[in-house]
Design an enzyme around this catalytic site. Structure first.
Site, PDB file in Angstrom:
ATOM      1  N   GLY A 204      -2.655   3.206   4.034  1.00 34.59           N
ATOM      2  CA  GLY A 204      -3.425   3.530   2.706  1.00 34.59           C
ATOM      3  C   GLY A 204      -3.231   4.552   1.793  1.00 34.59           C
ATOM      4  O   GLY A 204      -3.907   5.297   1.237  1.00 34.59           O
TER       5      GLY A 204
ATOM      6  N   HIS B  95      -5.616   9.046   5.439  1.00 31.15           N
ATOM      7  CA  HIS B  95      -5.182   7.738   6.360  1.00 31.15           C
ATOM      8  C   HIS B  95      -3.795   8.006   7.038  1.00 31.15           C
ATOM      9  O   HIS B  95      -3.686   7.119   8.097  1.00 31.15           O
ATOM     10  CB  HIS B  95      -4.979   6.694   5.332  1.00 31.15           C
ATOM     11  CG  HIS B  95      -6.262   6.165   4.692  1.00 31.15           C
ATOM     12  ND1 HIS B  95      -7.519   5.960   5.351  1.00 31.15           N
ATOM     13  CD2 HIS B  95      -6.571   5.846   3.375  1.00 31.15           C
ATOM     14  CE1 HIS B  95      -8.354   5.677   4.405  1.00 31.15           C
ATOM     15  NE2 HIS B  95      -7.918   5.689   3.173  1.00 31.15           N
TER      16      HIS B  95
ATOM     17  N   ASP C 221     -13.214   7.777  -5.194  1.00 30.58           N
ATOM     18  CA  ASP C 221     -13.325   6.386  -5.568  1.00 30.58           C
ATOM     19  C   ASP C 221     -14.810   5.988  -4.996  1.00 30.58           C
ATOM     20  O   ASP C 221     -15.068   4.893  -5.086  1.00 30.58           O
ATOM     21  CB  ASP C 221     -12.247   5.707  -4.396  1.00 30.58           C
ATOM     22  CG  ASP C 221     -12.119   6.284  -3.339  1.00 30.58           C
ATOM     23  OD1 ASP C 221     -12.751   7.260  -2.898  1.00 30.58           O
ATOM     24  OD2 ASP C 221     -11.233   5.716  -2.476  1.00 30.58           O
TER      25      ASP C 221
ATOM     26  N   TYR D 136      -9.370   5.954  -8.416  1.00 31.52           N
ATOM     27  CA  TYR D 136      -8.369   5.149  -9.220  1.00 31.52           C
ATOM     28  C   TYR D 136      -8.869   4.912 -10.604  1.00 31.52           C
ATOM     29  O   TYR D 136      -8.195   4.199 -11.397  1.00 31.52           O
ATOM     30  CB  TYR D 136      -8.379   3.715  -8.305  1.00 31.52           C
ATOM     31  CG  TYR D 136      -7.924   4.201  -6.896  1.00 31.52           C
ATOM     32  CD1 TYR D 136      -6.786   4.611  -6.658  1.00 31.52           C
ATOM     33  CD2 TYR D 136      -9.075   4.375  -6.077  1.00 31.52           C
ATOM     34  CE1 TYR D 136      -6.306   5.132  -5.208  1.00 31.52           C
ATOM     35  CE2 TYR D 136      -8.672   4.815  -4.700  1.00 31.52           C
ATOM     36  CZ  TYR D 136      -7.325   5.166  -4.626  1.00 31.52           C
ATOM     37  OH  TYR D 136      -6.879   5.664  -3.102  1.00 31.52           O
TER      38      TYR D 136
ATOM     39  N   HIS E 247     -13.666   5.459   1.537  1.00 34.50           N
ATOM     40  CA  HIS E 247     -12.971   4.892   2.668  1.00 34.50           C
ATOM     41  C   HIS E 247     -12.941   5.818   3.710  1.00 34.50           C
ATOM     42  O   HIS E 247     -13.198   7.033   3.597  1.00 34.50           O
ATOM     43  CB  HIS E 247     -11.399   4.570   2.395  1.00 34.50           C
ATOM     44  CG  HIS E 247     -10.993   3.728   1.328  1.00 34.50           C
ATOM     45  ND1 HIS E 247     -11.095   4.242  -0.105  1.00 34.50           N
ATOM     46  CD2 HIS E 247     -11.014   2.306   1.115  1.00 34.50           C
ATOM     47  CE1 HIS E 247     -10.439   2.975  -0.786  1.00 34.50           C
ATOM     48  NE2 HIS E 247     -10.661   1.981  -0.171  1.00 34.50           N
TER      49      HIS E 247
ATOM     50  N   ASP F 183       0.777  -1.281  -0.065  1.00 34.14           N
ATOM     51  CA  ASP F 183      -0.180   0.043  -0.080  1.00 34.14           C
ATOM     52  C   ASP F 183       0.858   1.424   0.040  1.00 34.14           C
ATOM     53  O   ASP F 183       0.512   2.126  -0.760  1.00 34.14           O
ATOM     54  CB  ASP F 183      -0.972  -0.113   1.205  1.00 34.14           C
ATOM     55  CG  ASP F 183      -2.212  -0.946   0.963  1.00 34.14           C
ATOM     56  OD1 ASP F 183      -2.340  -1.276   0.109  1.00 34.14           O
ATOM     57  OD2 ASP F 183      -2.931  -0.887   1.857  1.00 34.14           O
TER      58      ASP F 183
ATOM     59  N   ASP G 227     -15.069  10.500   0.445  1.00 34.31           N
ATOM     60  CA  ASP G 227     -14.117   9.227  -0.277  1.00 34.31           C
ATOM     61  C   ASP G 227     -14.821   7.865   0.404  1.00 34.31           C
ATOM     62  O   ASP G 227     -15.542   7.743   1.474  1.00 34.31           O
ATOM     63  CB  ASP G 227     -12.760   9.261   0.552  1.00 34.31           C
ATOM     64  CG  ASP G 227     -11.647   8.345  -0.022  1.00 34.31           C
ATOM     65  OD1 ASP G 227     -10.639   9.082  -0.567  1.00 34.31           O
ATOM     66  OD2 ASP G 227     -11.689   7.263   0.097  1.00 34.31           O
TER      67      ASP G 227
END
Ligand code: V1D
Ligand code: CA
Length: 461
Positions: free
Chosen positions: A171, A163, A287, A326, A200, A121, A198
């Site tokens: 991340g 992150h 994302d 991404y 995440h 990552d 996001d």
């Protein structure tokens, strides 16, 4: 620098009137929008199979320029963040490692990799430390423009790396530009609301401010206990003074435009009314779009942008940041569209023909390709309503909490801007202009205020 908790006023509060943000929709004002971008940031490379592609920032910038949006905002090439600025959040031991390690000496330093979470990552790549300084420098520059009142909305698409932790990367995020920017906004703003769309969970930002009521974090994300980073359940709500100031919206796969927008509005409106922030930081990770290479939501670019529009409608100083994303062509489309929303400018649905890298956007060459409907929506109405009710219950506690009493900033503590600009001012920026703080009022909306500070911004953390 030691962080001191602000004095708390324990006087009873009357219920403030609901936030009047609708007037901003019907009568849009000419907002000062600034755009913070260093072209070099798109040239870094995480490695062949790594999904994070900084080139998406180059694509975004080309589309922004192709649509002529640079004529409607002030463009800044920020200076890089200094080691000392990064130290406001990150441990020196970690920064020393980041600064020293290179692909060439990696083998000799591999013993330190487990400690610093280096791996698939977060690999070591060429120019990694400079890359961090560049995107963090842009977020700090943007925060400065907001603090001085030179910007109403400040945009840094290279930032939003939510992150990163004090001692380690996580991340795809090495330094946490969001935490650094918020720490600086807190010198002028009594309460900062952080919103994260996001895919995440915004764990690094939540963790940094978990025990303070000066920052409220609100993250919408996929959650099943397993999906990266594994945190972000409804029950993570903050500790100590920060109790009820971390809000999490755990979502299942496939959420669609209508349910996401309805939920976003239904939660943000009462959050604004209860918390009464004086500024907002919005992380716009792309994302969460449908068809993202790492994603599992069903959102269109219009729906993603609708969240930006709704945040903007509150009329508060807002720092707009990037994050994940991404499928690079859609990231560029999304952040260009969101730049246009900040500028109240309509864009042609066909991409400008002269845009470099136009071939990335074929075969349709449109701004709004169809991204929705590919994943089954696992978020039932009942589930989403349960999440909304859970958040409302947390907000009820806030309404009984004492509001943060802030002190007016003494003359020389306004020096953040001068300190950081002096000697390192880049050639693009204008001369110093009078500092002003135009927003304010305490949480009751009664008291106007000048510049606020909370002596040193270290260890909110
Ligand atoms: F697919 C990959 C290929 C190469 C390297 C990494 C990945 C990959 C995909 N998803 N890595 C992930 C996530 N990591 C894990 C690890 C496996 N575990 C032991 C942990 O699932 C990390 C996803 C990071 C998402 C970053 C972000 O989009 O939130 C972001 N926000 O701002 C910048 C990035
Ligand atoms: Ca999120």
């Amino acid at each position: 620098m030691a962080y001191e908790e602000p004095t708390i006023s324990v006087s009873a509060k009357s219920t403030p009137p609901p936030y009047d943000h609708t007037s901003y929709r019907t009568a849009p004002q000419k907002l000062k929008v600034t755009y913070h971008h260093d072209e070099s940031v798109g040239n870094y490379h995480f490695g062949e199979r790594h999904p994070m592609k900084p080139h998406r920032l180059t694509l975004t910038n080309h589309l922004v320029l192709g649509y002529g949006l640079h004529h409607k905002m002030s463009i800044y090439k920020p200076r890089k963040a200094t080691y000392e600025e990064l130290q406001n959040f990150h441990a020196s031991e970690y920064l020393d490692f980041l600064k020293r390690v290179t692909p060439a000496n990696a083998e000799g330093m591999a013993g330190m990799f487990p400690k610093f979470n280096i791996g698939d990552d977060c690999p070591i790549f060429d120019g990694m430390y400079e890359f961090c300084q560049t995107y963090a420098g842009a977020s700090l520059d943007a925060a400065r423009k907001l603090a001085t009142g030179e910007a109403d909305i400040a945009i840094n698409w290279s930032g939003g790396l939510h992150h990163a932790k004090k001692f380690e990367p996580s991340g795809f995020c090495y330094v946490n530009d969001i935490v650094l920017a918020i720490l600086n906004l807190l010198r002028y703003h009594p309460r900062v609301l952080y919103i994260d769309i996001d895919l995440h969970h915004g764990d690094g930002v939540q963790e940094a401010f978990y025990s303070t009521d000066r920052v409220m974090t609100l993250s919408f994300h996929k959650y099943n206990g397993d999906f990266f980073p594994g945190t972000g359940s409804l029950s993570e709500s903050g500790v100590s003074l920060g109790a009820h100031h971390s809000l999490n919206i755990p979502l299942r796969d496939g959420i669609d435009d209508d349910s996401y927008i309805a939920l976003f509005r239904a939660i943000l409106e009462p959050v604004m009314n209860s918390y009464r922030p004086s500024s907002i930081v919005l992380q716009c990770g792309a994302d969460s779009l449908g068809c993202d290479r790492l994603g599992c939501f069903n959102l269109s670019i219009k729906a993603h942008g609708e969240c930006v529009r709704f945040v903007k409608s509150f009329g508060l100083p807002t720092l707009v940041l990037g994050g994940g994303g991404y499928t690079v062509r859609n990231v560029a489309r999304c952040w260009t569209y969101e730049t246009s929303i900040c500028l109240d400018t309509a864009l042609s649905p066909t991409l400008p023909a002269t845009t470099p890298y136009l071939e990335f956007f074929g075969p349709d060459y449109t701004l709004h390709p169809r991204l929705t409907g590919r994943v089954e929506n696992r978020n039932t109405r009942k589930y989403l309503d349960g999440v909304r009710v859970g958040v409302m219950e947390q907000l009820r506690y806030l309404n009984f909490a004492p509001s943060v009493q802030m002190q007016e900033i003494p003359g020389d503590l306004g020096g953040w801007m001068e300190d950081e600009e002096e000697g390192v001012r880049d050639g693009v920026e204008d001369g110093e202009e009078g500092k002003e703080t135009r927003w304010g009022g305490d949480r009751d909306g009664r008291r106007g205020w000048g510049e606020y500070y909370d002596e040193p911004v270290e260890d909110v953390i």
